[in-house]
Design a protein around this motif. Structure first.
Motif, PDB file in Angstrom:
ATOM      1  N   LYS A 225      44.042  39.851 -10.591  1.00 38.64           N
ATOM      2  CA  LYS A 225      43.021  40.510 -11.049  1.00 38.64           C
ATOM      3  C   LYS A 225      42.053  39.754 -12.142  1.00 38.64           C
TER       4      LYS A 225
ATOM      5  N   GLU B 245      39.768  37.552  -9.766  1.00 40.31           N
ATOM      6  CA  GLU B 245      38.718  38.644  -9.096  1.00 40.31           C
ATOM      7  C   GLU B 245      37.558  38.690 -10.184  1.00 40.31           C
ATOM      8  N   ILE B 246      38.022  38.976 -11.420  1.00 45.20           N
ATOM      9  CA  ILE B 246      36.974  39.316 -12.507  1.00 45.20           C
ATOM     10  C   ILE B 246      36.246  37.954 -12.672  1.00 45.20           C
TER      11      ILE B 246
ATOM     12  N   ASP C  68      33.667  37.364  -9.970  1.00 42.43           N
ATOM     13  CA  ASP C  68      32.576  38.146  -9.976  1.00 42.43           C
ATOM     14  C   ASP C  68      31.572  37.672 -11.231  1.00 42.43           C
TER      15      ASP C  68
ATOM     16  N   ASP D 259      29.405  34.525  -9.817  1.00 44.60           N
ATOM     17  CA  ASP D 259      28.670  35.152  -8.933  1.00 44.60           C
ATOM     18  C   ASP D 259      27.363  35.688  -9.800  1.00 44.60           C
TER      19      ASP D 259
ATOM     20  N   ARG E   3      24.587  43.496 -15.029  1.00 42.36           N
ATOM     21  CA  ARG E   3      25.794  44.026 -14.571  1.00 42.36           C
ATOM     22  C   ARG E   3      26.667  44.931 -15.467  1.00 42.36           C
TER      23      ARG E   3
ATOM     24  N   TYR F  41      30.105  46.771 -16.781  1.00 48.02           N
ATOM     25  CA  TYR F  41      31.787  46.895 -16.442  1.00 48.02           C
ATOM     26  C   TYR F  41      32.425  47.952 -17.180  1.00 48.02           C
TER      27      TYR F  41
ATOM     28  N   SER G 282      27.978  53.380  -9.457  1.00 51.85           N
ATOM     29  CA  SER G 282      27.352  52.038  -9.313  1.00 51.85           C
ATOM     30  C   SER G 282      26.129  51.783  -9.614  1.00 51.85           C
TER      31      SER G 282
ATOM     32  N   ASP H 116      29.345  48.741 -12.763  1.00 53.64           N
ATOM     33  CA  ASP H 116      29.490  48.330 -11.134  1.00 53.64           C
ATOM     34  C   ASP H 116      31.080  48.083 -11.065  1.00 53.64           C
ATOM     35  N   MET H 117      31.776  47.575 -11.892  1.00 50.39           N
ATOM     36  CA  MET H 117      33.054  47.149 -11.972  1.00 50.39           C
ATOM     37  C   MET H 117      34.049  47.949 -12.823  1.00 50.39           C
ATOM     38  N   HIS H 118      35.051  48.444 -12.207  1.00 54.17           N
ATOM     39  CA  HIS H 118      35.783  49.283 -13.040  1.00 54.17           C
ATOM     40  C   HIS H 118      37.111  48.573 -13.336  1.00 54.17           C
ATOM     41  N   VAL H 119      37.582  48.164 -14.419  1.00 54.43           N
ATOM     42  CA  VAL H 119      38.768  47.501 -14.641  1.00 54.43           C
ATOM     43  C   VAL H 119      39.790  48.194 -15.356  1.00 54.43           C
TER      44      VAL H 119
END
Length: 513
Positions: A211, A214-215, A218, A221, A238, A240, A380, A384-387
């Motif tokens: 995980k 992956e973060i 992201d 990028d 972005r 989070y 989104s 955009d990204m749920h952690v």
């Protein structure tokens, strides 16, 4: 001796006569034209062209000079025989630079260029409101004429970009918070700052490595995606959402993100913001390359889920534009200091037109109860990204053992390691709880591991018993509900039986009569 001085005076007299004769025969205009012709002839046969970048342009400092100096500091070898060392204000790093009249070769897109640092003494100055330095400093760039159009513009832009990156990495990170009650500081800014010294990194973060990877990918990028966001017509930002039980490392995650990207942090306290207009002004005063954080958003203002808590018919059809659904404490009361931030104002803050007034910014929301937030805030484009920050897992436990005890997986007994792996998932302990146990016994590493294992077993057993009690309670509740239903149904059946009996008796009496 007199003869010597007499002959020397005669020679000087002849030289002065020749000089005056040359000035008469070759006036300044003719000499200037001859020098200009010589330079043209020299440039025809010369294959290089030169560009001077002075430190001071007129009376202003030349930003390109400072950028070149920073850029070359990343290229200069530390093993050089003579280098200049500098450390800027609010900087945590020492930069290397070229000394006086030193040269350095650089390569850009396969083309070689030469930089020369030229330092000369400035002539005597007249009176000025802004005195100039005694030394005149500048860089000279030498490139081949055939490469002039190929690399000049892009090369200088590349230098400016690299210099900004170096400057940002060398500077200390800052942690900002909005001033209490919306007041301004001495410089007229609504944000107050302190140096950000949090040591958390992704390497020390107790989290599943997959995980984390992956973060990190992201984030990388996003930081390198300027051309992508411009091409797609999206704002370079972005969002989070970090959610999970308390003590699972949400704040440490934010610090690791800031240290990984080299961004400043703006910790926004919504309870100190009076209205949507003030919220927009705070956003406009944030800088690019920053992380804007709203922690415990479910506790800051009333942004509860519209789909829950609308059981009565009078609330059906309400939207987040309704004052009751969108405002925090103090709305409509007229009390001084009341908070009137609306959900729509917060949505515009994260995803509206005002969110595009800067670039390369990250919005981070944290909450312990994600189900209490309105779905409009979670979609989104906003988040955009749920952690999900979960309880401590076995991979995260190994990171904690390495951080606090210096113990690798190979340093632990296989039996103890297996027991830890079996019990960690059942115990449901947070990384904060486990860290406290390890810190308390960090001087005795073996004792720390044994006590941790005992605490995990005790916690798992307690969880198991509480889960069993909950299941029994649920079964008892079901049985009680069924008994209540039967009790409610039985009087109706008895009443119906009595009525039928009375009806039969009345019929029999009619027959007898």
């Amino acid at each position: 001796m007199k003869e010597y001085w007499g002959s020397l005076a005669s020679v000087l007299g002849v030289l002065a006569f020749c000089q005056s004769l040359l000035q008469v025969l070759f006036p300044p205009e003719l000499r200037f034209a001859a020098l200009k012709l010589f330079n043209r002839i020299f440039n025809v046969f010369n294959s290089y062209c030169y560009f001077d970048i002075t430190e001071i342009d007129g009376v202003n400092t030349n930003e390109l000079y400072n950028a070149v100096q920073l850029y070359l500091s990343s290229s200069v070898s530390i093993s050089g025989s003579r280098l200049s060392l500098t450390r800027a204000l609010n900087s945590s790093a020492i930069t290397f630079g070229l000394t006086n009249n030193d040269t350095l070769f650089d390569t850009f897109n396969g083309v070689n260029v030469l930089w020369e640092h030229i330092v000369t003494q400035r002539q005597a100055q007249t009176f000025s409101w802004r005195p100039m330095p005694d030394e005149k400093r500048g860089f000279t760039l030498r490139i081949k004429k055939k490469d002039k159009s190929l690399i000049l513009d892009s090369y200088l832009d590349y230098i400016m970009e690299k210099a900004n990156d170096i400057r940002r990495k060398n500077e200390d990170r800052l942690l900002y918070t909005n001033s209490r009650g919306g007041s301004l500081d001495s410089r007229g800014h609504p944000w107050e700052s302190v140096p950000f010294k949090h040591p958390s990194t992704f390497e020390t973060l107790a989290m599943d490595p997959a995980k984390k990877g992956e973060i990190m990918e992201d984030l990388k990028d996003f930081a390198n995606g300027q051309s992508f966001y411009q091409k797609t017509g999206r704002a370079w930002k972005r969002g989070y959402l970090l959610y999970g039980p308390p003590g699972t490392g949400k704040s440490s995650m934010i610090a690791a993100m800031a240290n990984y990207l080299g961004y400043d942090i703006y910790d926004l306290e919504l309870t100190e913001v009076h209205n949507n207009s003030e919220l927009r002004k705070l956003l406009m005063k944030t800088s690019s390359k920053s992380i804007i954080v709203i922690e415990d958003i479910d506790c800051s203002i009333n942004l509860s889920n519209r789909k829950k808590g609308t059981a009565n018919n009078s609330s059906i059809g309400r939207s987040y534009c309704d004052p009751e659904m969108r405002s925090g404490p103090g709305v409509g009361t007229g009390d001084e200091g009341g908070n009137s931030i609306t959900l729509s104002g917060l949505l515009n803050f994260t995803d509206g037109l005002w969110s595009c007034c800067g670039s390369e910014r990250i919005f981070v929301f944290t909450t312990n109860h994600v189900d209490k937030l309105d779905p409009a805030l979670l979609r989104s484009g906003r988040m955009d990204m749920h952690v999900f920050m979960n309880y401590c897992s076995f991979p995260a436990l190994k990171i904690l053992l390495k951080n606090y005890l210096g113990r690798e997986e190979s340093d632990l007994d296989e039996g103890v390691l297996k027991e830890l792996e079996e019990v960690i998932g059942k115990a449901e302990m947070t990384p904060a709880d486990i860290s406290e146990l390890l810190i308390k016994n960090r001087r005795n590493k073996d004792k720390a591991v044994i006590e941790l294992l005992e605490a995990l077993k005790e916690r798992a057993e307690r969880k198991s018993k509480s889960g069993k009690c909950v299941r029994e309670k649920n079964l008892n509740d079901v049985e009680e509900e069924e008994q209540e239903k039967r009790a409610l149904d039985s009087p109706k059946e008895g009443c119906a039986f009595d009525e039928s009996c009375k009806k039969d008796e009345e019929d029999e009496e009619k027959k007898i009569k």
